[in-house]
Design an enzyme around this catalytic site. Structure first.
Site, PDB file in Angstrom:
ATOM      1  N   ASP A 182      -7.471  20.309 -12.212  1.00  0.00           N
ATOM      2  CA  ASP A 182      -7.708  19.010 -12.832  1.00  0.00           C
ATOM      3  C   ASP A 182      -7.524  19.191 -14.333  1.00  0.00           C
ATOM      4  OD1 ASP A 182      -8.810  16.759 -14.083  1.00  0.00           O
ATOM      5  OD2 ASP A 182     -10.299  16.443 -12.511  1.00  0.00           O
TER       6      ASP A 182
ATOM      7  N   TYR B  28     -17.131  17.930 -13.059  1.00  0.00           N
ATOM      8  CA  TYR B  28     -17.564  16.540 -13.033  1.00  0.00           C
ATOM      9  C   TYR B  28     -18.564  16.353 -11.891  1.00  0.00           C
ATOM     10  CZ  TYR B  28     -17.222  11.437 -12.610  1.00  0.00           C
ATOM     11  OH  TYR B  28     -17.497  10.096 -12.534  1.00  0.00           O
TER      12      TYR B  28
ATOM     13  N   LYS C 140      -8.264   8.236 -18.434  1.00  0.00           N
ATOM     14  CA  LYS C 140      -8.643   8.832 -19.704  1.00  0.00           C
ATOM     15  C   LYS C 140      -7.447   8.876 -20.671  1.00  0.00           C
ATOM     16  CE  LYS C 140     -12.654   9.557 -17.674  1.00  0.00           C
ATOM     17  NZ  LYS C 140     -12.390   9.372 -16.245  1.00  0.00           N
TER      18      LYS C 140
ATOM     19  N   ARG D 270       0.820  -1.211   0.000  1.00  0.00           N
ATOM     20  CA  ARG D 270       0.000   0.000   0.000  1.00  0.00           C
ATOM     21  C   ARG D 270       0.855   1.262   0.000  1.00  0.00           C
ATOM     22  NH1 ARG D 270      -2.628  -0.780   4.450  1.00  0.00           N
ATOM     23  NH2 ARG D 270      -2.034   0.998   5.721  1.00  0.00           N
TER      24      ARG D 270
END
Length: 539
Positions: A330, A257, A355, A204
């Site tokens: 972003d 978004y 994306k 992790r």
């Protein structure tokens, strides 16, 4: 990370030289301490790189393989070889300088490749071989500047050809599939805990494959550090939770978004965090919010989703920094190739790597890039929340980025040309694309973007069902809720993302029933144009 072995035991493996690829070590020699040489490190730290390396199998792995299998192990997995490697401590006696400066234990595990163990381990059934104690230090993209002049070349080679922490002759970066990393003895663990030793510890907190992907993104963004997480929303939410204190205030924009808006409106208020929402171009509104509130963070997309509004990143950063507020942009729609948010003044840049960065509609990932001081704050909370990127996903990100510049170039071109075609068509009411002069922030986009992206939104001259008929008549794009991949994708936001709201509620967010968002892939422009035009003829 160093790997030592005895070639007389495993003749199928051969030493190779440092990243400059000059020369080879004789197969029947074990490299000595003289093979060490300085290596430039990021952030001014100094350490010693690798001069000659030989693969070495961990004992458990060796015991579980037959001699025949060991001789044919090149396809069994470099990951196991890399993740469990050793060397002895002879280098200490020869005066090898110490590892790079100690970092915070949690952050070090995520951003620094592991140091090798100190204990010499005998290998094979008939003999053993010892090598120097070698540590891999922080990777740096600065060594590309002298001979790689384009983002395309950087996207292909950053983090790999000159400085990959995983040492292998393979061109592609191996996938290190491990959930934990071990220490040979307790003293090594104590050194790690007390920051005298840099190492991995737990999956992790970091992974060698993931670090390569992070280095690529850092190189493209011009960032000191990058953190990869499990998705774009994971990156957004962890960033907001890490950088905005309880009772803090943020500024964001109207067009964004939807899931980001939901998080800001429903989750952050539970911690007393309030928000001012302004139009992307409303600089007076931003100045007012900064004067009236103690703003911790300004966070928006640029271009925004799905209407592609653009914020003046340089001006926004100036206004926010004067009031002590951070700026995070972003840049998912822009990509690191079309826009350099950090160079324009932003403190952090965030992407849904699902994306364009991944680019093949086959992986979920998110990333945050910026100065190490800020990224480490986000990283520490990320280690607690646990939205870890799987190393196989990191491999797909690396793979995707090697064609990023080719894909984005094609998508930029197709999108701009199609935006012009759509704007001139009588059955299209309006087109939203920052590359068009009719776009309200076209002047801003021209100033801070080198390309305008591969996605276009437009309004059909019709109602919800007429628009749906157009979408259904398209033959090339998939009807799906994403963008940025090789395949074209189309969706009707009123149905795909806002169907649970009433028509009036959708309209309040600027989502009209006739709005279409079209993500152009890498198909031939003429094919896509013909498909769109024939679909328009059906309505």
């Amino acid at each position: 990370m160093a790997i030592s072995s005895c070639p007389t035991v495993f003749p199928s493996f051969e030493c190779r030289s440092d990243p400059d690829f000059s020369g080879r070590v004789p197969r029947h020699e074990c490299p000595g301490a003289a093979g060490l040489r300085p290596n430039s490190l990021s952030q001014g730290s100094r350490g010693y790189g690798l001069s000659s390396l030989i693969f070495r199998f961990p004992p458990n792995f060796v015991r579980q393989l037959s001699i025949k299998a060991r001789r044919n192990c090149s396809n069994i997995g470099v990951a196991q070889i890399v993740a469990a490697s050793w060397a002895n401590n002879n280098a200490a006696a020869s005066g090898t300088p110490p590892a790079a400066k100690a970092l915070d234990a949690a952050a070090a595990a995520a951003i620094s490749p592991p140091a090798v163990a100190e204990e010499e381990v005998a290998m094979g059934e008939n003999g053993s071989c010892s090598g120097p104690n070698v540590q891999i230090q922080d990777l740096s993209h600065s060594n590309y500047a002298s001979f790689l002049s384009s983002d395309g070349s950087v996207a292909v080679h950053a983090g790999e050809r000159l400085g990959r922490g995983i040492v292998t002759d393979a061109i592609t970066t191996p996938v290190v599939n491990t959930s934990a990393y071990f220490f040979n003895k307790t003293s090594e663990l104590i050194d790690f805990k007390e920051k005298r030793r840099v190492s991995f510890e737990y999956g992790r907190y970091g992974n060698p494959t993931t670090i390569v992907a992070e280095e690529k993104i850092s190189a493209l963004e011009g960032a000191e550090s990058t953190l990869l997480l499990a998705s774009g929303m994971c990156a957004s939410t962890v960033m907001l939770l890490a950088l905005v204190p309880a009772g803090g205030h943020i500024v964001t924009t109207t067009d964004c978004y939807r899931k980001t808006r939901i998080f800001i409106e429903t989750v952050l208020p539970k911690m007393g965090i309030t928000a001012t929402v302004i139009d992307p171009a409303d600089m007076d509104g931003l100045a007012s919010a900064l004067n009236k509130n103690k703003v911790s963070l300004y966070f928006t997309e640029s271009p925004t989703n799905p209407l592609f509004r653009c914020v003046d990143i340089e001006l926004v950063s100036k206004l926010c920094h004067e009031k002590g507020a951070l700026v995070c942009i972003d840049g998912t729609f822009a990509t690191p190739l079309n826009q350099k948010a950090l160079a324009l003044g932003a403190d952090l840049v965030l992407h849904s790597a699902t994306k364009f960065i991944g680019g093949h509609n086959d992986v979920l990932a998110g990333c945050i890039s910026g100065p190490e001081k800020l990224v480490s704050v986000v990283r520490n909370l990320h280690h607690v929340l646990g939205g870890t990127l799987n190393p196989n996903a990191a491999y797909l990100i690396i793979r995707g980025m090697k064609t990023l510049h080719l894909r984005v170039q094609q998508q930029n071109s197709t999108a701009l040309r199609m935006a012009e075609v759509l704007e001139a068509h009588p059955k299209v009411r309006r087109v939203y694309y920052p590359g068009l002069p009719s776009h309200p922030e076209h002047h801003i986009a021209k100033k801070q973007m080198t390309g305008f992206g591969g996605v276009v939104s437009f309004e059909i001259d019709g109602d919800l069902m007429t628009t749906a008929k157009f979408v259904d008549a398209l033959k090339i794009p998939y009807i799906a809720p994403s963008f940025g991949g090789c395949e074209s994708i189309v969706d009707q936001p009123a149905i795909m993302s806002y169907w649970d709201l009433t028509q009036a509620e959708r309209a309040s967010y600027g989502i009209m029933d006739n709005l279409v968002r079209f993500s152009f892939g890498v198909e031939d422009f003429e094919d896509v144009k013909a498909d769109v035009l024939q679909a328009l003829e059906t309505i």
